[in-house]
Enzyme design. Structure first.
Site, PDB file in Angstrom:
ATOM      1  N   PHE A   8       3.201  -2.532  -9.999  1.00  0.00           N
ATOM      2  CA  PHE A   8       2.826  -3.133  -8.717  1.00  0.00           C
ATOM      3  C   PHE A   8       2.998  -2.070  -7.631  1.00  0.00           C
ATOM      4  CE2 PHE A   8       4.492  -6.441 -11.527  1.00  0.00           C
ATOM      5  CZ  PHE A   8       3.393  -7.300 -11.594  1.00  0.00           C
ATOM      6  N   LYS A  15      -0.272  -9.611 -13.381  1.00  0.00           N
ATOM      7  CA  LYS A  15      -0.858  -8.468 -12.685  1.00  0.00           C
ATOM      8  C   LYS A  15      -2.231  -8.821 -12.089  1.00  0.00           C
ATOM      9  CE  LYS A  15      -2.058  -4.473 -11.331  1.00  0.00           C
ATOM     10  NZ  LYS A  15      -1.460  -3.258 -10.920  1.00  0.00           N
ATOM     11  N   GLY A  50     -10.415  -6.640   8.739  1.00  0.00           N
ATOM     12  CA  GLY A  50     -10.976  -5.297   8.902  1.00  0.00           C
ATOM     13  C   GLY A  50     -12.312  -5.171   8.217  1.00  0.00           C
ATOM     14  N   GLY A  81     -10.604  -2.185  -0.436  1.00  0.00           N
ATOM     15  CA  GLY A  81     -11.192  -1.192  -1.342  1.00  0.00           C
ATOM     16  C   GLY A  81     -10.123  -0.675  -2.271  1.00  0.00           C
ATOM     17  N   CYS A  98      -8.066  -0.400  -7.380  1.00  0.00           N
ATOM     18  CA  CYS A  98      -7.517  -1.547  -8.099  1.00  0.00           C
ATOM     19  C   CYS A  98      -8.199  -2.873  -7.777  1.00  0.00           C
ATOM     20  CB  CYS A  98      -6.016  -1.650  -7.819  1.00  0.00           C
ATOM     21  SG  CYS A  98      -5.153  -0.124  -8.211  1.00  0.00           S
ATOM     22  N   ARG A 138     -11.928   6.131  -4.241  1.00  0.00           N
ATOM     23  CA  ARG A 138     -12.452   5.078  -5.120  1.00  0.00           C
ATOM     24  C   ARG A 138     -12.494   3.723  -4.405  1.00  0.00           C
ATOM     25  NH1 ARG A 138      -8.778   5.763 -10.300  1.00  0.00           N
ATOM     26  NH2 ARG A 138      -7.329   6.422  -8.662  1.00  0.00           N
TER      27      ARG A 138
HETATM   28  C1  UGA Z   1      -2.871  -2.542  -4.890  1.00  0.00           C
HETATM   29  C2  UGA Z   1      -1.684  -3.514  -4.867  1.00  0.00           C
HETATM   30  O1  UGA Z   1      -1.243  -3.693  -3.516  1.00  0.00           O
HETATM   31  C3  UGA Z   1      -0.544  -3.019  -5.743  1.00  0.00           C
HETATM   32  O2  UGA Z   1       0.509  -3.977  -5.773  1.00  0.00           O
HETATM   33  C4  UGA Z   1      -1.063  -2.765  -7.158  1.00  0.00           C
HETATM   34  O3  UGA Z   1      -0.061  -2.307  -8.011  1.00  0.00           O
HETATM   35  C5  UGA Z   1      -2.181  -1.745  -7.079  1.00  0.00           C
HETATM   36  O4  UGA Z   1      -3.235  -2.276  -6.253  1.00  0.00           O
HETATM   37  C6  UGA Z   1      -2.671  -1.480  -8.477  1.00  0.00           C
HETATM   38  O5  UGA Z   1      -3.198  -2.394  -9.120  1.00  0.00           O
HETATM   39  O6  UGA Z   1      -2.438  -0.382  -9.002  1.00  0.00           O
HETATM   40  P1  UGA Z   1      -3.529  -0.330  -3.579  1.00  0.00           P
HETATM   41  O7  UGA Z   1      -4.877  -0.472  -4.211  1.00  0.00           O
HETATM   42  O8  UGA Z   1      -2.882   0.998  -3.616  1.00  0.00           O
HETATM   43  O9  UGA Z   1      -2.478  -1.341  -4.244  1.00  0.00           O
HETATM   44  O10 UGA Z   1      -3.712  -0.685  -2.057  1.00  0.00           O
HETATM   45  P2  UGA Z   1      -3.308  -1.853  -1.055  1.00  0.00           P
HETATM   46  O11 UGA Z   1      -2.345  -1.332  -0.073  1.00  0.00           O
HETATM   47  O12 UGA Z   1      -2.961  -3.087  -1.757  1.00  0.00           O
HETATM   48  O13 UGA Z   1      -4.690  -2.056  -0.276  1.00  0.00           O
HETATM   49  C7  UGA Z   1      -5.883  -2.423  -0.956  1.00  0.00           C
HETATM   50  C8  UGA Z   1      -7.012  -2.540   0.035  1.00  0.00           C
HETATM   51  O14 UGA Z   1      -6.849  -3.673   0.888  1.00  0.00           O
HETATM   52  C9  UGA Z   1      -7.140  -1.340   0.973  1.00  0.00           C
HETATM   53  O15 UGA Z   1      -8.501  -1.042   1.169  1.00  0.00           O
HETATM   54  C10 UGA Z   1      -6.516  -1.828   2.266  1.00  0.00           C
HETATM   55  O16 UGA Z   1      -6.987  -1.148   3.400  1.00  0.00           O
HETATM   56  C11 UGA Z   1      -6.957  -3.276   2.253  1.00  0.00           C
HETATM   57  N1  UGA Z   1      -6.108  -4.193   3.053  1.00  0.00           N
HETATM   58  C12 UGA Z   1      -4.800  -4.355   2.751  1.00  0.00           C
HETATM   59  C13 UGA Z   1      -6.697  -4.938   4.070  1.00  0.00           C
HETATM   60  O17 UGA Z   1      -7.903  -4.818   4.364  1.00  0.00           O
HETATM   61  N2  UGA Z   1      -5.929  -5.824   4.763  1.00  0.00           N
HETATM   62  C14 UGA Z   1      -4.613  -6.014   4.483  1.00  0.00           C
HETATM   63  O18 UGA Z   1      -3.963  -6.863   5.160  1.00  0.00           O
HETATM   64  C15 UGA Z   1      -4.033  -5.252   3.454  1.00  0.00           C
END
Ligand code: UGA
Length: 464
Positions: free
Chosen positions: A153, A205, A254, A258, A261, A328
């Site tokens: 996670f 997951k 927003g 993206g 994951c 990605r």
């Molecule tokens: C995500 C999960 O948060 C992790 O818990 C998980 O382990 C990981 O995928 C994975 O499967 O390996 P990650 O892809 O690094 O992590 O990024 P996040 O911080 O979750 O953000 C994902 C996307 O959502 C980004 O584009 C972010 O800008 C966007 N986002 C996030 C929003 O548009 N609004 C939000 O409130 C939060």
């Protein structure tokens, strides 16, 4: 302390290797790319991840962490084999498991001691049980292998922190004793531990990532309603998030989600549910809203800056979020593609200068600085909240633009300040009017101009 081999030197494998070593284990990382192995041996990280290089270098120097491309060297006398290879999206949306299967074959072939395979890669429900059966069929039941699901996670950009401060550790297998031995690897962190069967663990997951994705899609859908209603989604999200049953996280409206994951995992879950005839209404809707969010924002750009006359748009930020060099699944890419398709020219800048595809590079001017991207642009779209981009001198830079139009898809800039700098300003979810025309008439407590019915954004035909 245990001897652990991690197969895969991608972002999950490297963080898992370094952090297990930090917890006191002896870790060997098996990576097949000799270029990466050389870099890692020299203490240079092939990915950008805060804190990773420091831990890697200190644990390597202490002799707790090594990297090799030799399976025999990596797997001899090890106790736990971790699989942390990619499960990329197949053309039909399902998870491609060929790298996981190859890693399992390597583990079984070269392990002289270990009989525990822990799968960190994100795999569809039933995968670990299937691998267990496959090993039994080929190596025999008496070979004693147990396949354990132990999902990660880790959020990119804060993966080390997430590993060392887990909300929970989830372990699933058909043998509770083996599951607890895997859970014990995290004992120094004293985490909440969930012991389940392997399929439940795999689904934890997928369900977690999909739920986070749909939470964002939900607030993005509400954000469109805010635009029609002349209010701001930030105020709504703050009020909603204070309900402890809902929580304030992942309610940031927003450009949509993206990354490597959420797009892949929601596609795989959708595909998996379809394959078992279960349907996936909610996950599919979250994906539809997410794709539509880019069209929605591009529609707003078109309203503010008519195409034609070679209007160019400066896109500030290419990576899928700040703190990573990963492109990605970045929503900036479809945004650029749609702007190009609509006839704008695009000048892009990202502080980490990520490598965009040759095809896109041939159509976009990639700039060496934000200043260069903004010079002469008819509009600027902030797509990634890099501190460098958030703290630009917009007052000064605006003067170098052909027209001062600013779209803040991350909602990190102060609308009132931007209006005072002379910008016509839009951010997703904000239906209040922020134009230079109204500067000075903005009520202090509202932070924007009063909205009259005819000023409200018109319904967007293109919005998904
Ligand atoms: C995500 C999960 O948060 C992790 O818990 C998980 O382990 C990981 O995928 C994975 O499967 O390996 P990650 O892809 O690094 O992590 O990024 P996040 O911080 O979750 O953000 C994902 C996307 O959502 C980004 O584009 C972010 O800008 C966007 N986002 C996030 C929003 O548009 N609004 C939000 O409130 C939060």
């Amino acid at each position: 302390m245990a001897r652990i081999t991690v197969i895969g030197g991608g972002y999950v494998g490297l963080v898992t290797s370094a952090c297990f070593a930090e917890l006191g284990h002896h870790v060997r990382c098996l990576e097949s790319d000799p270029g990466k192995v050389s870099m890692l041996k020299a203490g240079t990280m092939p990915i950008q991840e805060p804190g990773l290089a420091e831990i890697w270098q200190s644990q390597a120097a202490a002799g707790n962490l090594t990297v090799t491309d030799s399976p025999a060297e990596a797997l001899s006398s090890t106790e736990f084999v971790y699989i942390a290879v990619g499960t990329p999206e197949s053309p039909d949306g399902s998870a491609n498991l060929e790298y996981v299967e190859a890693a399992v074959d390597t583990a079984v072939k070269y392990s002289d001691l270990s009989r525990t395979i822990c799968v960190k890669s994100t795999v569809p429900p039933g995968t670990c049980a299937g691998i267990q059966q496959r090993i039994r069929a080929t190596a025999g039941v008496e070979s004693g292998w147990t396949v354990v699901s132990n999902p990660e996670f880790l959020s990119q950009g804060r993966a080390v922190e997430d590993f060392l401060n887990p909300d929970r550790v989830v372990v699933g297998s058909s043998d509770e004793r083996v599951s607890w031995s895997v859970a014990a690897l995290y004992a120094p962190l004293d985490p909440k531990t969930v012991i389940v069967d392997s399929t439940a663990s795999e689904l934890v997951k997928y369900a977690s990532n999909s739920f986070l994705a749909l939470k964002i899609s939900f607030i993005n859908e509400i954000s469109r309603l805010c635009e029609y209603s002349g209010t701001d989604v930030g105020q709504v999200a703050a009020g909603v998030g204070m309900d402890s049953r809902i929580g304030e996280k992942f309610l940031q409206a927003g450009l949509g989600w993206g990354g490597s994951c959420f797009p892949k995992d929601t596609a795989a879950l959708e595909k998996f549910m379809q394959s078992v005839g279960a349907g996936s209404d909610i996950v599919s809707a979250a994906r539809t809203v997410n794709a539509g969010q880019v069209s929605h924002v591009v529609g707003r750009v078109k309203e503010m800056v008519p195409v034609g006359d070679g209007a160019s748009v400066a896109v500030l930020g290419l990576t899928f979020k700040d703190g990573t060099d990963d492109l990605r699944g970045s929503q900036a890419i479809p945004l650029i593609q749609q702007l190009l398709a609509d006839g704008y020219s695009v000048r892009a800048y990202d502080p980490v200068q990520p490598q965009i595809s040759e095809e896109l590079a041939s159509k976009v001017t990639v700039c060496a600085s934000a200043e260069e991207a903004l010079f002469g642009a008819a509009a600027a779209v902030l797509t990634t909240a890099w501190p460098e981009l958030v703290s630009l001198d917009y007052a000064e830079l605006g003067k170098s633009m052909r027209s001062q139009v600013l779209v803040d898809t991350r909602r990190v800039l102060d609308p009132q300040a931007m209006v005072e700098f002379g910008f016509d300003f839009y951010r997703p979810g904000d239906g209040r009017v922020h134009t230079a025309q109204f500067a000075g008439e903005v009520p202090a407590e509202q932070g924007s101009a009063p909205v009259e019915a005819e000023m409200l954004p018109q319904p967007m035909a293109a919005a998904g």
